[in-house]
Motif scaffolding. Structure first.
Motif, mmCIF file in Angstrom:
data_model
loop_
_atom_site.group_PDB
_atom_site.id
_atom_site.type_symbol
_atom_site.label_atom_id
_atom_site.label_comp_id
_atom_site.label_asym_id
_atom_site.label_seq_id
_atom_site.Cartn_x
_atom_site.Cartn_y
_atom_site.Cartn_z
ATOM 1 N N ASP A 126 0.827 -1.201 0.000
ATOM 2 C CA ASP A 126 0.000 0.000 0.000
ATOM 3 C C ASP A 126 0.866 1.256 0.000
ATOM 4 O OD1 ASP A 126 -2.491 1.519 0.299
ATOM 5 O OD2 ASP A 126 -1.786 1.919 2.318
ATOM 6 N N LEU A 127 1.897 1.285 0.833
ATOM 7 C CA LEU A 127 2.785 2.443 0.879
ATOM 8 C C LEU A 127 3.503 2.626 -0.449
ATOM 9 C CD1 LEU A 127 4.322 2.085 4.452
ATOM 10 C CD2 LEU A 127 2.783 3.878 3.661
ATOM 11 N N THR A 128 3.930 1.525 -1.062
ATOM 12 C CA THR A 128 4.597 1.612 -2.360
ATOM 13 C C THR A 128 3.667 2.214 -3.396
ATOM 14 O OG1 THR A 128 5.960 -0.325 -1.842
ATOM 15 C CG2 THR A 128 5.742 0.267 -4.162
ATOM 16 N N TYR A 129 2.412 1.782 -3.402
ATOM 17 C CA TYR A 129 1.445 2.322 -4.365
ATOM 18 C C TYR A 129 1.225 3.811 -4.136
ATOM 19 C CZ TYR A 129 -2.810 2.939 -7.090
ATOM 20 O OH TYR A 129 -3.737 3.398 -7.993
ATOM 21 N N ARG A 130 1.114 4.198 -2.888
ATOM 22 C CA ARG A 130 0.869 5.612 -2.597
ATOM 23 C C ARG A 130 2.018 6.494 -3.070
ATOM 24 N NH1 ARG A 130 -2.429 6.167 3.125
ATOM 25 N NH2 ARG A 130 -3.413 4.135 3.082
ATOM 26 N N LEU A 131 3.249 6.043 -2.827
ATOM 27 C CA LEU A 131 4.403 6.877 -3.150
ATOM 28 C C LEU A 131 4.812 6.776 -4.621
ATOM 29 C CD1 LEU A 131 6.581 6.318 0.041
ATOM 30 C CD2 LEU A 131 5.421 8.401 -0.648
ATOM 31 N N THR A 132 4.182 5.885 -5.377
ATOM 32 C CA THR A 132 4.481 5.794 -6.815
ATOM 33 C C THR A 132 3.255 6.223 -7.626
ATOM 34 O OG1 THR A 132 3.944 3.409 -6.688
ATOM 35 C CG2 THR A 132 6.275 4.045 -6.559
ATOM 36 N N GLU A 133 2.247 5.361 -7.671
ATOM 37 C CA GLU A 133 1.088 5.629 -8.524
ATOM 38 C C GLU A 133 0.315 6.868 -8.071
ATOM 39 O OE1 GLU A 133 0.368 4.097 -11.338
ATOM 40 O OE2 GLU A 133 2.161 2.866 -11.102
ATOM 41 N N ASP A 134 0.007 6.960 -6.777
ATOM 42 C CA ASP A 134 -0.765 8.114 -6.298
ATOM 43 C C ASP A 134 0.000 9.412 -6.503
ATOM 44 O OD1 ASP A 134 -3.119 6.877 -5.564
ATOM 45 O OD2 ASP A 134 -2.435 6.390 -3.558
ATOM 46 N N ALA A 135 1.297 9.412 -6.197
ATOM 47 C CA ALA A 135 2.096 10.628 -6.384
ATOM 48 C C ALA A 135 2.163 11.010 -7.859
ATOM 49 C CB ALA A 135 3.492 10.436 -5.809
ATOM 50 N N ASP A 136 2.302 10.019 -8.742
ATOM 51 C CA ASP A 136 2.324 10.303 -10.179
ATOM 52 C C ASP A 136 0.993 10.879 -10.644
ATOM 53 O OD1 ASP A 136 4.921 9.665 -10.788
ATOM 54 O OD2 ASP A 136 4.494 7.585 -11.292
ATOM 55 N N ARG A 137 -0.109 10.320 -10.129
ATOM 56 C CA ARG A 137 -1.424 10.804 -10.548
ATOM 57 C C ARG A 137 -1.625 12.256 -10.117
ATOM 58 N NH1 ARG A 137 -4.340 6.797 -9.246
ATOM 59 N NH2 ARG A 137 -4.780 6.025 -11.323
ATOM 60 N N VAL A 138 -1.183 12.604 -8.927
ATOM 61 C CA VAL A 138 -1.293 13.997 -8.484
ATOM 62 C C VAL A 138 -0.498 14.902 -9.416
ATOM 63 C CG1 VAL A 138 -0.662 15.605 -6.639
ATOM 64 C CG2 VAL A 138 -1.741 13.426 -6.077
ATOM 65 N N GLY A 139 0.720 14.499 -9.792
ATOM 66 C CA GLY A 139 1.521 15.293 -10.721
ATOM 67 C C GLY A 139 0.845 15.444 -12.073
ATOM 68 N N GLU A 140 0.248 14.354 -12.572
ATOM 69 C CA GLU A 140 -0.445 14.418 -13.857
ATOM 70 C C GLU A 140 -1.642 15.368 -13.801
ATOM 71 O OE1 GLU A 140 -1.441 10.401 -14.596
ATOM 72 O OE2 GLU A 140 0.644 9.753 -14.919
ATOM 73 N N VAL A 141 -2.370 15.336 -12.690
ATOM 74 C CA VAL A 141 -3.537 16.224 -12.557
ATOM 75 C C VAL A 141 -3.082 17.680 -12.491
ATOM 76 C CG1 VAL A 141 -5.386 16.908 -10.998
ATOM 77 C CG2 VAL A 141 -5.064 14.502 -11.552
ATOM 78 N N ILE A 142 -2.004 17.950 -11.765
ATOM 79 C CA ILE A 142 -1.480 19.328 -11.711
ATOM 80 C C ILE A 142 -1.109 19.786 -13.106
ATOM 81 C CG2 ILE A 142 0.426 20.760 -10.874
ATOM 82 C CD1 ILE A 142 0.475 18.979 -8.379
ATOM 83 N N TYR A 143 -0.419 18.916 -13.852
ATOM 84 C CA TYR A 143 -0.007 19.284 -15.208
ATOM 85 C C TYR A 143 -1.225 19.561 -16.082
ATOM 86 C CZ TYR A 143 2.117 18.889 -19.839
ATOM 87 O OH TYR A 143 2.531 19.144 -21.121
ATOM 88 N N LYS A 144 -2.226 18.669 -16.024
ATOM 89 C CA LYS A 144 -3.409 18.877 -16.862
ATOM 90 C C LYS A 144 -4.180 20.120 -16.435
ATOM 91 C CE LYS A 144 -4.478 14.726 -19.262
ATOM 92 N NZ LYS A 144 -5.590 13.964 -19.855
ATOM 93 N N THR A 145 -4.166 20.409 -15.142
ATOM 94 C CA THR A 145 -4.901 21.571 -14.651
ATOM 95 C C THR A 145 -4.303 22.859 -15.204
ATOM 96 O OG1 THR A 145 -5.558 20.428 -12.624
ATOM 97 C CG2 THR A 145 -5.608 22.839 -12.591
ATOM 98 N N ILE A 146 -2.976 22.976 -15.132
ATOM 99 C CA ILE A 146 -2.366 24.241 -15.562
ATOM 100 C C ILE A 146 -2.071 24.269 -17.062
ATOM 101 C CG2 ILE A 146 -1.403 24.754 -13.311
ATOM 102 C CD1 ILE A 146 1.227 23.638 -14.149
ATOM 103 N N GLN A 147 -1.944 23.111 -17.692
ATOM 104 C CA GLN A 147 -1.596 23.069 -19.106
ATOM 105 C C GLN A 147 -2.817 22.900 -20.002
ATOM 106 O OE1 GLN A 147 -1.819 19.779 -20.642
ATOM 107 N NE2 GLN A 147 -1.187 20.422 -22.693
ATOM 108 N N ASP A 148 -3.902 22.291 -19.476
ATOM 109 C CA ASP A 148 -5.058 22.004 -20.322
ATOM 110 C C ASP A 148 -6.352 22.587 -19.759
ATOM 111 O OD1 ASP A 148 -6.359 20.880 -22.522
ATOM 112 O OD2 ASP A 148 -6.904 19.089 -21.405
ATOM 113 N N THR A 149 -6.606 22.366 -18.467
ATOM 114 C CA THR A 149 -7.865 22.845 -17.889
ATOM 115 C C THR A 149 -7.931 24.367 -17.882
ATOM 116 O OG1 THR A 149 -7.957 20.880 -16.476
ATOM 117 C CG2 THR A 149 -9.348 22.740 -15.856
#
Length: 587
Positions: A126-149
């Protein structure tokens, strides 16, 4: 009034912005430059709509000169717009990736400071998933928010403003559909977020099972339990499939519903436009520009709809990351904490009381004194408090009552890092990090090759290390799988004595080894223990008969202590424990 789910969503979004905004501040320059590119990109849309208004009637009238002029201007505007789009995409990627990196670094740093009780609640998968997949998803959302949204939202505003300027009654009719679309998107978004949270929980559970299964495959095969493990895995995969399917089904339903509303709105606008042209309130060029602008609304609305759903999933990931931040961390050094200086190794425990759960003490009024250089063995049944005592000496936990003194100084008054440099632990199951042999012994501490080699000699590890193809530069693979248990244990002993600790804690360091490996490790331990205060947790009593003092724990208290011969002659708990382990009773 907002529905509870909408209010919670708004609060969650506000919390997310509050959490992430400080991480964006170091990237202000790139964000500003990217913002300028966004403005240029957005302003090109009304210009293109106006050029479309000139181009369509010119094509219908066969006016080649006007058509050519409008096409060349449109190409120029497109060139500027695409250059600005490239600028915004590249400039804004850096801050998004930087935030994801910083967030992951901060959380890993906090993870290293969590109380061990908190760590025990969280699975490695669970910790591995949080620090990899969840962290990546947050970065992707930030990028889409400022670059696309953000560009999509500004494009909507700019194009709608142009439409109002062209024909405000027609634009108002168009805007009547906007609240309905917004309500649908919001309602879908709340349900998508709930489904996404469930899906991510299932992925974490699946990751936890995978980590457990991979580590335990030899045991599974030994018990011929492959079918049982496969059924468990299949069940987890099916749960994940169902949770993910619920999310995708919601997204699949949203697109046609919103798309139908958009199509109906466009057809209605065309009908109203035809009526206004017929009544002379709008000319053909103006209506052509209006229709072009209307078509320019479709793409940003689609982007906003998709990105809103991804934003909800990103919020779910951020909430899972923030759950780590809410876990209690190891108490910091108090402001007056001091360094240790030279340490002799005198250890005193005064009326120590400690329990992991209120009302269930593990140690209860324990008193113990260990002289410098003395070797003391701790024996007793499981749950007697032996490992808990070690955790107090390393200050992983703090006694609720009483004091632990090292050379007369309360451990609570010392800096934790200084204390742990003076106290070294050799655990029962050695964990050696991957890297070179020299790096495994140094373990992040500055050390010369001579110091590393001296520690290896003390641990009786220099012989097998020097026989390796690259000596101290040889690789230790993940989990040390290219070394035997005895070799790993001797590396752990070398790691422990490298810093020349005054107090050595041995958690039955030979219990998992065969006789030959145990003999090699015992020689290393004998050399490493010389001149140090040593506490040994002993599960196999045959290994501690030569200890200067044996302390018998039961119920969190010391019930007997003395040498092996003294305790055997006494005829109490120690003698009974020896009898159960078939140790020779005659002293």
């Amino acid at each position: 009034m907002l529905a509870p789910s909408q209010a919670a969503g708004r609060d969650s979004l506000r919390d997310s912005v509050r959490r992430l905004w400080p991480l964006m501040r170091p990237h202000r320059r790139r964000l500003t430059a990217g913002g300028v590119c966004i403005v240029i990109y957005v302003l090109c849309w009304p210009l293109l709509a106006a050029l479309a208004g000139r181009l369509i009637p010119a094509i219908g009238a066969g006016d080649l000169a006007t058509t050519l002029q409008a096409v060349l201007l449109a190409l120029l505007v497109f060139l500027v717009q695409k250059a600005a789009q490239f600028g915004q995409d590249t400039l804004l990627a850096g801050p998004a990736l930087g935030v994801s990196r910083t967030l992951r670094q901060q959380l890993f740093a906090r993870l290293q400071r969590l109380e061990f009780a908190s760590l025990d609640k969280l699975s490695a998968g669970d910790l591995t998933y949080r620090l990899t997949e969840d962290a990546d998803r947050v970065g992707e959302v930030i990028y889409k928010t400022i670059q696309d949204t953000t560009p999509s939202a500004l494009q909507l505003l700019a194009v709608l403003g142009y439409m109002l300027w062209l024909d405000w009654p027609l634009a108002l009719a168009t805007l009547l559909l906007a609240p309905l679309v917004a309500l649908l998107v919001s309602a879908f978004g709340a349900r998508v977020m709930t489904a996404a949270e469930q899906s991510q929980r299932q992925v974490s559970e699946l990751a936890g099972l995978l980590a457990e299964a991979i580590a335990g495959l030899p045991l599974v095969r030994a018990y011929a339990a492959e079918a049982w493990l496969q059924r468990r895995f299949d069940a987890e995969v099916e749960q994940h499939r169902r949770a993910r399917y619920r999310t995708l089904r919601l997204l699949a339903l949203q697109h046609p519903v919103v798309g139908f509303l958009e199509a109906g709105g466009i057809l209605t606008v065309l009908l109203i436009g035809a009526w206004r042209i017929q009544t002379g309130q709008l000319d053909a060029q103006g209506f052509s520009s209006y229709v072009a602008a209307l078509l320019m609304l479709i793409d940003p609305i689609a982007h906003l709809t998709t990105n809103f759903n991804e934003l909800q999933q990103g919020q779910a990931s951020l909430q899972r990351l923030r759950a780590i931040e809410r876990e209690p961390v190891e108490p910091p050094d108090h402001p007056g904490a001091s360094d240790l200086g030279a340490v002799r190794g005198e250890l005193v425990l005064e009326a120590i009381a400690f329990g992991y759960d209120p009302g269930q003490p593990v140690l209860n009024g324990l008193d113990l004194r260990v002289e410098p250089g003395q070797v003391v063995a701790l024996v007793g049944p499981s749950g007697a408090g032996k490992s808990t005592l070690f955790s107090l000496l390393l200050r992983f936990n703090v006694a609720q009552r009483g004091r632990v003194l090292l050379d007369g100084r309360d451990l609570a008054d010392l800096r934790a890092a200084e204390l742990r440099r003076a106290v070294a632990l050799v655990p029962q199951q050695s964990q050696v990090f991957s890297g070179t042999v020299a790096e495994a012994i140094a373990f992040g501490r500055p050390a010369t090759p001579e110091q590393i080699q001296r520690a290896a000699r003390l641990a009786n590890a220099d012989g097998f290390i020097e026989a390796l193809p690259s000596g101290y530069g040889s690789r230790v693979e993940e989990r040390g799988r290219n070394f035997s248990g005895g070799q790993l244990q001797r590396l752990a002993i070398a790691r422990a004595v490298l810093g020349d600790p005054a107090l050595l804690l041995l958690d039955e360091a030979t219990s998992a080894l065969d006789a030959e490996a145990e003999d090699a490790v015992q020689r290393g331990l004998s050399q490493a223990m010389a001149g140090r205060t040593v506490l040994v947790i002993a599960h196999r009593l045959a290994t501690v008969q030569q200890a200067e003092r044996i302390v018998v724990l039961a119920g969190g208290r010391i019930v007997e202590q003395g040498s092996h011969n003294q305790l055997m002659a006494h005829g109490g708990r120690y003698r009974d424990l020896c009898r159960r382990q078939f140790i020779q009773l005659e002293s």
